[in-house]
Design a protein around this motif. Structure first.
Motif, mmCIF file in Angstrom:
data_model
loop_
_atom_site.group_PDB
_atom_site.id
_atom_site.type_symbol
_atom_site.label_atom_id
_atom_site.label_comp_id
_atom_site.label_asym_id
_atom_site.label_seq_id
_atom_site.Cartn_x
_atom_site.Cartn_y
_atom_site.Cartn_z
ATOM 1 N N GLY A 229 10.460 17.859 2.120
ATOM 2 C CA GLY A 229 10.052 18.074 0.740
ATOM 3 C C GLY A 229 9.185 16.940 0.237
ATOM 4 O O GLY A 229 8.703 16.113 1.022
ATOM 5 N N VAL A 230 9.025 16.893 -1.082
ATOM 6 C CA VAL A 230 8.182 15.890 -1.734
ATOM 7 C C VAL A 230 8.913 15.364 -2.959
ATOM 8 O O VAL A 230 9.607 16.116 -3.647
ATOM 9 C CB VAL A 230 6.827 16.500 -2.173
ATOM 10 C CG1 VAL A 230 5.967 15.487 -2.916
ATOM 11 C CG2 VAL A 230 6.068 17.068 -0.974
ATOM 12 N N VAL A 231 8.759 14.074 -3.226
ATOM 13 C CA VAL A 231 9.296 13.467 -4.445
ATOM 14 C C VAL A 231 8.245 12.496 -4.972
ATOM 15 O O VAL A 231 7.555 11.835 -4.188
ATOM 16 C CB VAL A 231 10.651 12.761 -4.192
ATOM 17 C CG1 VAL A 231 10.523 11.602 -3.219
ATOM 18 C CG2 VAL A 231 11.302 12.326 -5.495
ATOM 19 N N GLU A 232 8.098 12.461 -6.294
ATOM 20 C CA GLU A 232 7.094 11.574 -6.875
ATOM 21 C C GLU A 232 7.562 11.047 -8.219
ATOM 22 O O GLU A 232 8.408 11.640 -8.885
ATOM 23 C CB GLU A 232 5.768 12.312 -7.064
ATOM 24 C CG GLU A 232 5.869 13.404 -8.109
ATOM 25 C CD GLU A 232 4.560 14.081 -8.397
ATOM 26 O OE1 GLU A 232 3.711 13.469 -9.081
ATOM 27 O OE2 GLU A 232 4.401 15.230 -7.968
ATOM 28 N N ILE A 233 6.982 9.922 -8.592
ATOM 29 C CA ILE A 233 7.137 9.387 -9.942
ATOM 30 C C ILE A 233 5.770 8.867 -10.360
ATOM 31 O O ILE A 233 5.105 8.152 -9.599
ATOM 32 C CB ILE A 233 8.223 8.285 -10.029
ATOM 33 C CG1 ILE A 233 8.474 7.906 -11.484
ATOM 34 C CG2 ILE A 233 7.898 7.098 -9.153
ATOM 35 C CD1 ILE A 233 9.747 7.104 -11.701
ATOM 36 N N ARG B 221 0.054 3.337 -10.357
ATOM 37 C CA ARG B 221 0.337 4.350 -11.375
ATOM 38 C C ARG B 221 1.319 5.407 -10.879
ATOM 39 O O ARG B 221 1.781 6.221 -11.653
ATOM 40 C CB ARG B 221 -0.948 5.045 -11.820
ATOM 41 C CG ARG B 221 -2.040 4.137 -12.292
ATOM 42 C CD ARG B 221 -2.092 3.799 -13.731
ATOM 43 N NE ARG B 221 -1.821 4.900 -14.635
ATOM 44 C CZ ARG B 221 -1.199 4.726 -15.801
ATOM 45 N NH1 ARG B 221 -0.802 3.538 -16.179
ATOM 46 N NH2 ARG B 221 -0.984 5.736 -16.589
ATOM 47 N N ALA B 222 1.617 5.410 -9.558
ATOM 48 C CA ALA B 222 2.506 6.452 -9.031
ATOM 49 C C ALA B 222 2.970 6.116 -7.620
ATOM 50 O O ALA B 222 2.323 5.348 -6.905
ATOM 51 C CB ALA B 222 1.805 7.805 -9.027
ATOM 52 N N PHE B 223 4.086 6.728 -7.261
ATOM 53 C CA PHE B 223 4.562 6.809 -5.886
ATOM 54 C C PHE B 223 4.782 8.286 -5.612
ATOM 55 O O PHE B 223 5.545 8.939 -6.319
ATOM 56 C CB PHE B 223 5.902 6.096 -5.684
ATOM 57 C CG PHE B 223 5.812 4.613 -5.621
ATOM 58 C CD1 PHE B 223 5.431 3.977 -4.451
ATOM 59 C CD2 PHE B 223 6.125 3.843 -6.722
ATOM 60 C CE1 PHE B 223 5.360 2.594 -4.393
ATOM 61 C CE2 PHE B 223 6.062 2.465 -6.679
ATOM 62 C CZ PHE B 223 5.673 1.841 -5.510
ATOM 63 N N CYS B 224 4.111 8.822 -4.623
ATOM 64 C CA CYS B 224 4.328 10.204 -4.211
ATOM 65 C C CYS B 224 4.605 10.163 -2.711
ATOM 66 O O CYS B 224 3.799 9.626 -1.949
ATOM 67 C CB CYS B 224 3.109 11.068 -4.522
ATOM 68 S SG CYS B 224 3.360 12.824 -4.174
ATOM 69 N N CYS B 225 5.754 10.691 -2.324
ATOM 70 C CA CYS B 225 6.199 10.561 -0.940
ATOM 71 C C CYS B 225 6.680 11.883 -0.362
ATOM 72 O O CYS B 225 7.265 12.709 -1.063
ATOM 73 C CB CYS B 225 7.352 9.563 -0.858
ATOM 74 S SG CYS B 225 6.932 7.892 -1.374
ATOM 75 N N ILE C 23 17.279 9.794 6.246
ATOM 76 C CA ILE C 23 16.192 10.101 5.315
ATOM 77 C C ILE C 23 15.219 8.936 5.196
ATOM 78 O O ILE C 23 15.621 7.794 5.030
ATOM 79 C CB ILE C 23 16.750 10.411 3.908
ATOM 80 C CG1 ILE C 23 17.800 11.519 3.967
ATOM 81 C CG2 ILE C 23 15.626 10.793 2.952
ATOM 82 C CD1 ILE C 23 18.608 11.650 2.691
ATOM 83 N N GLU C 24 13.924 9.268 5.246
ATOM 84 C CA GLU C 24 12.863 8.302 4.975
ATOM 85 C C GLU C 24 11.886 8.926 3.984
ATOM 86 O O GLU C 24 11.733 10.150 3.933
ATOM 87 C CB GLU C 24 12.093 7.968 6.253
ATOM 88 C CG GLU C 24 12.889 7.190 7.268
ATOM 89 C CD GLU C 24 12.069 6.906 8.506
ATOM 90 O OE1 GLU C 24 11.929 5.722 8.844
ATOM 91 O OE2 GLU C 24 11.555 7.860 9.115
ATOM 92 N N LEU C 25 11.238 8.077 3.211
ATOM 93 C CA LEU C 25 10.143 8.496 2.357
ATOM 94 C C LEU C 25 8.852 7.995 2.991
ATOM 95 O O LEU C 25 8.737 6.822 3.326
ATOM 96 C CB LEU C 25 10.291 7.920 0.948
ATOM 97 C CG LEU C 25 11.519 8.367 0.165
ATOM 98 C CD1 LEU C 25 11.532 7.723 -1.223
ATOM 99 C CD2 LEU C 25 11.572 9.882 0.049
ATOM 100 N N GLU C 26 7.904 8.893 3.154
ATOM 101 C CA GLU C 26 6.608 8.570 3.746
ATOM 102 C C GLU C 26 5.546 8.743 2.673
ATOM 103 O O GLU C 26 5.475 9.796 2.036
ATOM 104 C CB GLU C 26 6.343 9.522 4.919
ATOM 105 C CG GLU C 26 5.009 9.336 5.589
ATOM 106 C CD GLU C 26 4.819 10.350 6.714
ATOM 107 O OE1 GLU C 26 5.526 10.242 7.730
ATOM 108 O OE2 GLU C 26 3.971 11.247 6.553
ATOM 109 N N LEU C 27 4.736 7.723 2.459
ATOM 110 C CA LEU C 27 3.663 7.817 1.476
ATOM 111 C C LEU C 27 2.798 9.036 1.789
ATOM 112 O O LEU C 27 2.468 9.292 2.949
ATOM 113 C CB LEU C 27 2.812 6.550 1.495
ATOM 114 C CG LEU C 27 1.784 6.410 0.381
ATOM 115 C CD1 LEU C 27 2.474 6.325 -0.986
ATOM 116 C CD2 LEU C 27 0.941 5.163 0.612
ATOM 117 N N VAL C 28 2.460 9.813 0.742
ATOM 118 C CA VAL C 28 1.654 11.017 0.958
ATOM 119 C C VAL C 28 0.394 10.686 1.731
ATOM 120 O O VAL C 28 -0.135 9.579 1.645
ATOM 121 C CB VAL C 28 1.286 11.742 -0.354
ATOM 122 C CG1 VAL C 28 2.490 12.332 -1.023
ATOM 123 C CG2 VAL C 28 0.494 10.861 -1.269
#
Length: 183
Positions: free
Chosen positions: A78-82, A64-68, A10-15
């Motif tokens: 999928g997508v995950v954000e804070i 102000r946010a991380f959306c990946c 699993i990797e998170l890629e910046l939107v």
């Protein structure tokens, strides 16, 4: 392109707007399942998805946010954000997410939400993390419990699920309660 490794798979890629058509296709393939929990999916189109990703990149630039995007074994999953919420001396991070049905029941979202919580506490300097979900969303409620969140609030009649009023659960995790999820 910004990528953050979660584990071997699993990797998170910046939107970004390079994947919008791919993400739109996955969202529409999952529309029936997701629209129960996510109101935006009913009116989703390429343009408003691109607008959302551009706003998320602005929020990222302003800390102000991380959306990946969630990338599982090289594929979009999928997508995950804070995003920072609050004011008047408080600063909490509200978490949002969705996952393609092709990738459910593998612990992917729990691992990704765990990583996004780390980012929120370490880089956005939030005091707490919040997950809001329908009481009938058993997967989200179970994940919040697994990650150590406390059910701190319920708002009756706040949501409509399957054409019936449902209660919104508000799950909270304070910075000093956070124990990283390593499973």
């Amino acid at each position: 392109m910004f990528r953050l490794k979660v584990n071997e798979d699993i990797e998170l890629e910046l939107v970004n707007t390079f994947r919008t058509e791919e993400i739109y296709d996955v969202a529409m393939k999952n529309k029936e399942r997701l629209q129960k929990w996510l109101l935006w999916i009913k009116s989703a189109n390429i343009d408003n998805m691109n607008d959302f990703y551009r706003r998320m990149l602005e929020h990222y630039a302003n800390k102000r946010a991380f959306c990946c995007f969630i990338i599982y074994q090289g594929n979009f999953a999928g997508v995950v954000e804070i995003g920072i919420k609050g004011g008047y001396g408080t600063k909490y991070g509200e978490i949002g997410y969705w996952l393609s049905g092709d990738y459910e029941k593998r612990g992917i979202m729990t691992k990704c939400v765990s990583k996004i919580i780390d980012l929120g506490f370490e880089h956005l300097n939030i005091s707490s993390a919040v997950i809001r979900c329908a009481s009938k969303n058993k997967n989200s409620c179970a994940m919040a419990k697994r990650l150590g969140f406390s059910l701190d609030g319920k708002i009756r009649g706040q949501l409509i699920v399957d054409n019936k009023e449902d209660t919104m659960h508000i799950w909270t995790l304070m910075r000093d309660e956070w124990k990283r999820y390593d499973n």
